[in-house]
Design a protein around this motif. Structure first.
Motif, short mmCIF file in Angstrom:
data_model
loop_
_atom_site.label_atom_id
_atom_site.label_comp_id
_atom_site.label_asym_id
_atom_site.label_seq_id
_atom_site.Cartn_x
_atom_site.Cartn_y
_atom_site.Cartn_z
N TYR A 253 45.66 41.87 40.37
CA TYR A 253 46.15 42.25 39.05
C TYR A 253 45.10 42.07 37.94
O TYR A 253 45.29 42.55 36.84
CB TYR A 253 47.39 41.43 38.68
CG TYR A 253 48.57 41.67 39.59
CD1 TYR A 253 48.97 42.96 39.90
CD2 TYR A 253 49.29 40.61 40.12
CE1 TYR A 253 50.06 43.19 40.74
CE2 TYR A 253 50.37 40.82 40.96
CZ TYR A 253 50.75 42.11 41.25
OH TYR A 253 51.83 42.32 42.08
N CYS A 254 44.05 41.31 38.22
CA CYS A 254 43.02 41.09 37.18
C CYS A 254 41.65 41.45 37.73
O CYS A 254 40.66 40.81 37.37
CB CYS A 254 43.10 39.69 36.59
SG CYS A 254 42.98 38.34 37.77
N CYS B 100 42.31 38.18 42.77
CA CYS B 100 43.65 38.67 42.39
C CYS B 100 43.63 40.19 42.16
O CYS B 100 42.75 40.70 41.49
CB CYS B 100 44.06 37.94 41.11
SG CYS B 100 45.52 38.61 40.31
N SER C 236 40.09 36.38 38.64
CA SER C 236 40.57 35.05 39.02
C SER C 236 40.79 35.00 40.53
O SER C 236 41.13 36.01 41.16
CB SER C 236 41.89 34.74 38.34
OG SER C 236 41.70 34.63 36.95
N CYS D 256 46.58 35.75 41.42
CA CYS D 256 46.30 34.45 40.83
C CYS D 256 47.60 33.92 40.22
O CYS D 256 48.55 34.67 40.00
CB CYS D 256 45.18 34.54 39.80
SG CYS D 256 45.60 35.34 38.25
N CYS E 11 48.64 35.64 36.71
CA CYS E 11 49.21 37.00 36.78
C CYS E 11 50.56 36.97 37.48
O CYS E 11 51.48 37.69 37.08
CB CYS E 11 48.27 37.94 37.53
SG CYS E 11 46.75 38.32 36.63
N LYS F 92 47.77 38.44 31.82
CA LYS F 92 47.42 37.09 31.36
C LYS F 92 47.54 37.02 29.85
O LYS F 92 48.11 36.10 29.30
CB LYS F 92 45.99 36.75 31.74
CG LYS F 92 45.75 36.66 33.21
CD LYS F 92 44.28 36.36 33.42
CE LYS F 92 43.95 36.30 34.89
NZ LYS F 92 42.52 36.19 35.09
ZN ZN Z 1 45.13 37.63 38.21
#
Ligand code: ZN
Length: 270
Positions: free
Chosen positions: A23-24, A21, A28, A56, A59, A261
């Motif tokens: 964003y993280c 992902c 994830s 993910c 997110c 998250k």
């Molecule tokens: Zn994520």
């Protein structure tokens, strides 16, 4: 091949190419494909392909209300001049009213406020209605949206996710800020000409345009996006969060990969 099948294949290819992902920091596994900016931001949902990213579920879902708020903000000016446009705006308003409690109330400034605002801000395009766009609810969502855009465009520009040590500092400017001359012009002037999404001959530069600047060693990047005549986002990314200017962080907090998250579990309803 049918459109649905084509889409499924395109999404599978995106997830195969980048399984983590964006964003993280890839912590994830990405199982969804996120459109950034979201489809609902565009008139009649006519969004050309491109800028689609692996995300993910946590997110992606955890930030869907911020997408909604940004889409509403993006559709407030210029006023829709078609029935379809008005219908879409009505739908967005009702979705925001159902999902983001307090936001519409926070944005209302009343008739007296409208008059004052229009008198004080002489450079606004004629016919503008003024909404209060700096309250705590809208600010929180626009920060999240701006951070998403930073993570996404960083990946688009560099082909790598913002790492766990890094972060995004998003800044959000309304057309009122622009009319008051509050945009960081010295930065914006350095950016190359903005481009937009295109599909065949169809392009959406009036609704969305973006541009970026990467430093030579690619440790810092600046991304600038403009949505209609409504708002713009300046997002700075860095590979090391300690390199963000502390003096700016109060007004423009830095968002780290994975923060979406935590936010979701802390505040499930907004
Ligand atoms: Zn994520």
């Amino acid at each position: 091949m049918g459109e649905a099948k084509r889409k499924k294949r395109a999404h599978a290819a995106i997830l195969e190419q980048q399984p983590g992902c964006i964003y993280c920091a890839g912590v994830s596994r990405a199982t969804t494909v996120e459109h950034m900016p979201p489809i609902q931001m565009f008139r009649e949902r006519q969004r050309p392909k491109g800028l689609e990213f692996p995300a993910c579920v946590e997110c992606n879902n955890g930030t869907s209300h911020s997408d909604l708020v940004a889409s509403l903000m993006g559709r407030t000016y210029p006023d829709s001049d078609t029935d379809a446009g008005r219908q879409e705006l009505r739908k967005l308003l009702s979705a925001v009213s159902n999902n983001v409690p307090g936001l519409l109330k926070e944005m209302q400034i009343g008739r007296g406020g409208q008059k004052l605002a229009l008198r004080d801000i002489p450079n606004l395009p004629t016919g503008s209605g003024v909404l209060r766009a700096n309250g705590p609810i809208v600010t929180k969502h626009m920060r999240t949206f701006g951070a998403k855009l930073g993570f996404a465009l960083h990946f688009e520009a560099l082909g790598t996710v913002v790492p766990q040590s890094g972060g995004v500092q998003p800044m959000y400017f309304t057309n009122v800020n622009a009319a008051k001359g509050e945009l960081p012009k010295s930065i914006i002037d350095m950016l190359p000409e903005r481009r937009t999404l295109m599909q065949g001959k169809r392009e959406v530069s009036e609704q969305f345009s973006y541009s970026w600047l990467l430093t030579e060693e690619k440790r810092h990047s600046v991304f600038y996006s403009v949505f209609n005549n409504s708002f713009s986002i300046l997002a700075v990314t860095a590979l090391d969060r300690s390199e963000f200017l502390a003096r700016n962080a109060d007004q423009h907090p830095v968002i780290a990969p994975g923060d979406f998250k935590a936010r979701r579990s802390a505040a499930p309803n907004c």
